[in-house]
Enzyme design. Structure first.
Site, PDB file in Angstrom:
ATOM      1  N   ASN A 127       2.472  23.469  49.519  1.00 62.40           N
ATOM      2  CA  ASN A 127       3.704  23.889  48.848  1.00 62.40           C
ATOM      3  C   ASN A 127       4.488  24.876  49.722  1.00 62.40           C
ATOM      4  O   ASN A 127       4.836  25.982  49.301  1.00 62.40           O
ATOM      5  CB  ASN A 127       3.385  24.509  47.483  1.00 62.40           C
ATOM      6  CG  ASN A 127       4.524  24.339  46.501  1.00 62.40           C
ATOM      7  OD1 ASN A 127       5.607  23.840  46.848  1.00 62.40           O
ATOM      8  ND2 ASN A 127       4.318  24.774  45.274  1.00 62.40           N
ATOM      9  N   HIS A 169       5.396  29.327  37.676  1.00 61.30           N
ATOM     10  CA  HIS A 169       4.694  28.094  37.328  1.00 61.30           C
ATOM     11  C   HIS A 169       4.675  27.863  35.822  1.00 61.30           C
ATOM     12  O   HIS A 169       4.712  26.709  35.376  1.00 61.30           O
ATOM     13  CB  HIS A 169       3.260  28.125  37.853  1.00 61.30           C
ATOM     14  CG  HIS A 169       3.136  27.719  39.286  1.00 61.30           C
ATOM     15  ND1 HIS A 169       3.217  28.618  40.318  1.00 61.30           N
ATOM     16  CD2 HIS A 169       2.946  26.505  39.869  1.00 61.30           C
ATOM     17  CE1 HIS A 169       3.076  27.982  41.473  1.00 61.30           C
ATOM     18  NE2 HIS A 169       2.911  26.699  41.229  1.00 61.30           N
TER      19      HIS A 169
END
Length: 534
Positions: free
Chosen positions: A339, A370
């Site tokens: 990521n 998140h």
């Protein structure tokens, strides 16, 4: 369109036939539609024969269509966030614009994350409308900080990285819509810098790169074709889809916390299953991020200059390096290559701007971004502990091994197994989501890796770092700015001895992962103090 679904029901028969949820079928279908549109954008709406205005309209309108097709009326949340942030962007003072947009975008995202649990049902681990919101939150906050750097801060107080991406004028409404809603990244990212995106729309993303693979600079080289690299990435996408479908069903991660499995299986069997089941989770992310990368490349976006052999590189906005992840022999190597664009976002809006406890603050922001599932916070809390412990152990054993090299094969195998087992142990709560199964798993393991990490911090000595007294920094030139896109990077600031949040390295950074390699955090004597202010 049924308001109780996450999107258009046109592909419902395909969902029933394949056995996959409708929102996942819609997501994949829209991504392949985006890939086809990306090819058209490069071949028929090329900047050499299409105005930037038209390319902006195509990018924004198609992105809006895809998000509506995938998520139905829930896509309204994406448009609300865009409008709110543009209002702040237009009327806020440049001195506070980054703070206001950060609060508005993150606040709205977290509100949606909370409502997601009640609307969709706790624990539903599938595609949902918060995904595009997460990407747009990264984009609007990045843009806000870059506008603040470009309009409110003095040039001497900017790092090389900040100078490279500073935005000197507020974008128009169309440019803002195109940047935030563009069809290439609306569904799965990645977050890209505004300056790079505008250069791509206007056709400047090729001639701004200079290459030195033969010892000479070659600005304005002929636009290379992305076809070879796109073919390779689509092959990876196909392989990962097969692996995910087969492995995820055979080795469900939730079984690690199953009470019956814990009671019946031996510790060694459970560790093996933990290792395999968490390896089986990765192909899903490999599939989504590699496909997103291929879409951008097919549109001509992602060109990153040439390597030493004159081959074009298309890793400017890549989100992962699968080979380096799977062959990693230390904790930080996985973090470095996983990521990547989100790690860059965290670095640029948090790590290099927070005056105290930057690592903890960065992990906290990552967890909040998140979502609100407890498992996210458990994983990222453990991440702080294991990051510090691995850093301490790495520097200690590096000094211990000076003058002695352990058997190479045994060393590689041991560190590889240890690294990936540790990552599986830390990341499992992220997959389990809830507190109860997480605690059941960790208590059944007697928290043994947590104890190892704590003992590492308590028993191993701190490594002292030498800070250079030199306060001067080479002037920023076009070569150093463009150099951020190459395997060789500009020299770091001697003032900043905090490790690069991506690579965990001090003083110098020679990593070649596009702008990740630029570990500079300050420019001169006054920059350190100014950087501590958001």
């Amino acid at each position: 369109m049924d308001v109780r679904t996450t999107g258009c029901t046109l592909l419902q028969p395909l969902s029933v036939t394949s056995g996959f949820p409708l929102d996942q079928v819609n997501f994949v279908a829209c991504q392949f539609l985006a890939f086809f549109a990306a090819c058209l954008l490069r071949l028929y709406w090329h900047p050499s024969r299409t105005s930037p205005w038209v390319r902006h309209v195509i990018s924004a309108s198609l992105g809006a269509f895809l998000v509506i097709f995938c998520f139905g009326w829930y896509a309204t949340h994406c448009f609300v966030q865009v409008l709110l942030c543009y209002a702040v962007l237009t009327f806020a003072n440049v001195g506070n614009i980054h703070k206001l947009i950060f609060v508005v975008s993150m606040g709205y995202l977290m509100l949606i994350q909370v409502s997601r649990i009640y609307v969709f049902g706790y624990g539903l681990f599938t595609t949902d409308f918060s995904g595009p919101l997460m990407v747009m939150t990264q984009k609007v906050t990045s843009l806000a900080f870059q506008i603040h750097d470009g309009l409110a801060k003095e040039e001497a107080h900017l790092t090389v990285d900040q100078q490279r991406f500073a935005v000197r004028a507020r974008p128009s409404f169309l440019e803002f819509l195109s940047y935030t809603l563009n069809f290439m990244s609306i569904l799965a990212g990645p977050c890209t810098c505004y300056q790079d995106y505008v250069a791509f729309i206007e056709g400047r993303n090729f001639w701004t790169k200079e290459t030195k693979f033969d010892g000479e600079c070659h600005p304005g080289r002929i636009e290379p074709s992305p076809l070879p690299v796109v073919r390779k990435k689509l092959l990876v996408v196909a392989s990962c889809s097969v692996l995910f479908v087969t492995l995820s069903k055979s080795f469900p991660a939730a079984r690690n916390a199953d009470a019956e499995f814990i009671a019946s299986a031996s510790l060694s069997s459970r560790l093996c299953y933990l290792f395999v089941s968490m390896q089986a989770v990765r192909p899903k992310y490999y599939f989504a991020w590699t496909l997103a990368d291929a879409i951008n490349n097919a549109a001509g976006y992602g060109f990153n200059g040439y390597d030493e052999d004159g081959r074009s590189r298309w890793n400017l906005i890549s989100n992962l390096n699968i080979w380096k992840i799977e062959t990693a022999t230390d904790f930080k190597s996985i973090v470095n290559n996983w990521n990547i664009q989100t790690s860059l976002w965290l670095k640029r809006v948090c790590y290099t701007r927070v005056p105290v406890h930057p690592t903890a603050a960065t992990f906290a922001l990552s967890a909040a971004w998140h979502g609100v599932y407890p498992g996210y916070y458990i994983t990222f809390s453990c991440g702080v502990l294991f990051t510090h412990a691995s850093r301490r152990a790495r520097h200690f054993f590096r000094q211990l091994h000076l003058g002695w090299t352990p058997p190479r094969l045994a060393h590689i195998v041991a560190t590889w197994l240890g690294t990936h087992l540790t990552v599986a142990y830390v990341v499992l709560p992220f997959v389990l989501l809830a507190v109860e199964p997480t605690l059941r798993f960790y208590s059944s393991m007697n928290f043994f890796l947590h104890i190892v990490a704590i003992l590492t911090l308590l028993l191993l000595p701190r490594t002292s770092r030498h800070v250079s007294p030199t306060l001067s920094q080479p002037p920023v030139t076009e070569a150093t700015i463009v150099g951020k896109h190459k395997d060789s990077v500009a020299g770091p600031s001697p003032l900043d001895t905090r490790p690069c949040p991506i690579h965990d390295c001090y003083d110098t950074c020679t990593h070649g992962n596009q702008d990740v390699g630029l570990c500079t955090s300050s420019q001169n004597g006054s920059a350190l103090a100014s950087r501590m202010k958001l």
